[in-house]
Design an enzyme around this catalytic site. Structure first.
Site, short mmCIF file in Angstrom:
data_model
loop_
_atom_site.label_atom_id
_atom_site.label_comp_id
_atom_site.label_asym_id
_atom_site.label_seq_id
_atom_site.Cartn_x
_atom_site.Cartn_y
_atom_site.Cartn_z
N ARG A 137 67.37 40.13 4.08
CA ARG A 137 67.02 40.39 5.48
C ARG A 137 66.10 39.29 6.01
O ARG A 137 65.38 39.49 6.99
CB ARG A 137 66.35 41.76 5.58
CG ARG A 137 67.27 42.91 5.19
CD ARG A 137 66.61 44.26 5.42
NE ARG A 137 65.52 44.52 4.50
CZ ARG A 137 65.66 45.11 3.30
NH1 ARG A 137 66.86 45.49 2.89
NH2 ARG A 137 64.61 45.32 2.53
N CYS A 157 64.66 26.72 24.42
CA CYS A 157 65.02 27.94 25.15
C CYS A 157 65.67 28.93 24.20
O CYS A 157 65.18 30.04 24.01
CB CYS A 157 65.96 27.61 26.30
SG CYS A 157 65.23 26.58 27.58
N ARG A 177 64.14 32.66 24.95
CA ARG A 177 62.97 32.99 25.77
C ARG A 177 63.28 32.91 27.25
O ARG A 177 62.66 33.58 28.08
CB ARG A 177 61.80 32.06 25.43
CG ARG A 177 62.07 30.61 25.78
CD ARG A 177 60.84 29.72 25.69
NE ARG A 177 61.19 28.34 26.00
CZ ARG A 177 61.29 27.84 27.23
NH1 ARG A 177 61.07 28.62 28.28
NH2 ARG A 177 61.62 26.58 27.42
N SER A 178 64.25 32.04 27.61
CA SER A 178 64.54 31.76 29.01
C SER A 178 66.00 31.35 29.13
O SER A 178 66.51 30.61 28.29
CB SER A 178 63.64 30.61 29.49
OG SER A 178 64.01 30.16 30.77
N ASN A 179 66.68 31.84 30.16
CA ASN A 179 68.09 31.48 30.33
C ASN A 179 68.41 31.29 31.81
O ASN A 179 68.32 32.23 32.60
CB ASN A 179 68.99 32.55 29.72
CG ASN A 179 70.42 32.10 29.48
OD1 ASN A 179 71.29 32.90 29.21
ND2 ASN A 179 70.68 30.82 29.56
N ASP A 180 68.75 30.05 32.18
CA ASP A 180 69.29 29.74 33.49
C ASP A 180 70.72 30.27 33.47
O ASP A 180 71.62 29.66 32.92
CB ASP A 180 69.25 28.22 33.68
CG ASP A 180 69.90 27.73 34.96
OD1 ASP A 180 70.61 28.52 35.62
OD2 ASP A 180 69.75 26.54 35.29
N ASN A 188 75.71 28.87 26.12
CA ASN A 188 75.01 29.27 24.90
C ASN A 188 75.77 30.32 24.11
O ASN A 188 75.83 30.27 22.88
CB ASN A 188 73.61 29.80 25.23
CG ASN A 188 72.68 28.75 25.78
OD1 ASN A 188 71.90 29.02 26.69
ND2 ASN A 188 72.73 27.54 25.24
N TYR A 220 68.40 30.66 39.76
CA TYR A 220 67.61 29.84 40.68
C TYR A 220 68.02 30.07 42.13
O TYR A 220 69.17 30.41 42.43
CB TYR A 220 67.77 28.36 40.32
CG TYR A 220 66.90 27.94 39.17
CD1 TYR A 220 65.55 27.64 39.35
CD2 TYR A 220 67.42 27.85 37.88
CE1 TYR A 220 64.75 27.26 38.29
CE2 TYR A 220 66.62 27.48 36.81
CZ TYR A 220 65.28 27.19 37.02
OH TYR A 220 64.48 26.83 35.97
#
Length: 276
Positions: A137, A157, A177-180, A188, A220
């Site tokens: 694991r 990201c 953590r962040s996705n445009d 991705n 955006y």
């Protein structure tokens, strides 16, 4: 309709209709003209894709499959942080005069660490455990290295993958953590679906679920109209992914090892500005 289309449309409608705008806050990203790049976002989106049923690529907008795979191999196989090793220009704006993006992405995966079994970088440790310790694991990677953030031209990201073997099936969780969402969401998803297929094949396993966890899923301000147009486009059935079955070594895969069969999609080309 492809399942990826369904998920994408639902996510985008939810963000537009129920998301929170950051227009009352100072923001780091800017457009090329210097204007602050504001977003509307949803926190904590989780999407699940069963790769045994369908390859998760959009049909309402073309995702450039070969370019996405090329970038994946650049990071995970070449473990490079230099755009000279990449065929597309997606990283050009974050590269220095030597083509380096700093100690980011592929650089972090290529750093060797000591274990009781010997020295491995993060990718080779994953492959070793999938073959020798499939019940573990602890099979994961993490490129968000705080000690090196000051030497990264862009903080990661998509920063972590957790792999889990259930029976003869390999599943994975991609943490972002962040996705445009317009520019990079399906890009991705396609990349890490391919990665899961690659690792499963060289480990004698079947590819199962890819779970995509996004902390800050945003659109955006200058992307809103394009998003509204795309989510109303005609949808097609998902294509089938074919992979060269003879490849047993992770480092033998090339872009040409993969083929999308019957990929039909909206062929309109959109001009999508990227905030920096």
């Amino acid at each position: 309709m492809s399942y990826a289309d369904k998920v994408f449309v639902e996510n985008m409608r939810d963000i537009i209709n129920n998301g929170v705008w950051d227009t009352d806050l100072p923001v780091r990203p800017k457009w090329s003209d210097g204007t602050p790049a504001h977003t509307v976002k949803k926190f904590g989106i989780v999407n699940r894709y069963d790769l045994s049923k369908e390859f998760p690529i959009l049909t309402i907008r073309r995702t450039y499959f070969k370019s996405a795979v090329d970038e994946l191999l650049w990071i995970w196989q070449k473990k490079s942080n230099n755009i000279k090793d990449l065929h597309s220009k997606v990283w050009n704006q974050w590269a220095d005069e030597n083509g380096s993006i700093g100690k980011a992405y592929g650089y972090q995966l290529g750093v060797k660490h000591k274990y009781k079994e010997g020295e491995f970088d993060q990718v080779d440790r994953v492959i070793y455990d999938l073959k020798h310790n499939p019940a573990s694991r602890r099979i994961m990677t993490n490129i968000y290295n705080f000690a090196d953030l000051h030497e990264m031209n862009l903080y990661p990201c998509a920063y972590s993958m957790t792999f889990n073997v259930s029976g003869d099936t390999l599943n994975g969780i991609l943490n972002q953590r962040s996705n445009d969402m317009l520019t990079a969401n399906n890009w991705n998803v396609v990349q890490y679906a391919v990665l899961l297929v690659m690792l499963a094949q060289v480990s004698g396993l079947k590819a199962g679920e890819l779970v995509h966890v996004i902390a800050d899923a945003h659109i955006y301000d200058r992307h809103i109209d394009t998003v509204k147009e795309i989510i109303e486009c005609e949808q097609f059935a998902a294509p089938r992914l074919e992979v060269d079955p003879d490849i047993k070594n992770f480092y033998d895969f090339t872009v040409d090892s993969f083929k999308l069969v019957d990929y039909k999609c909206n062929e309109k080309k959109y001009i999508i500005p990227v905030a920096e």
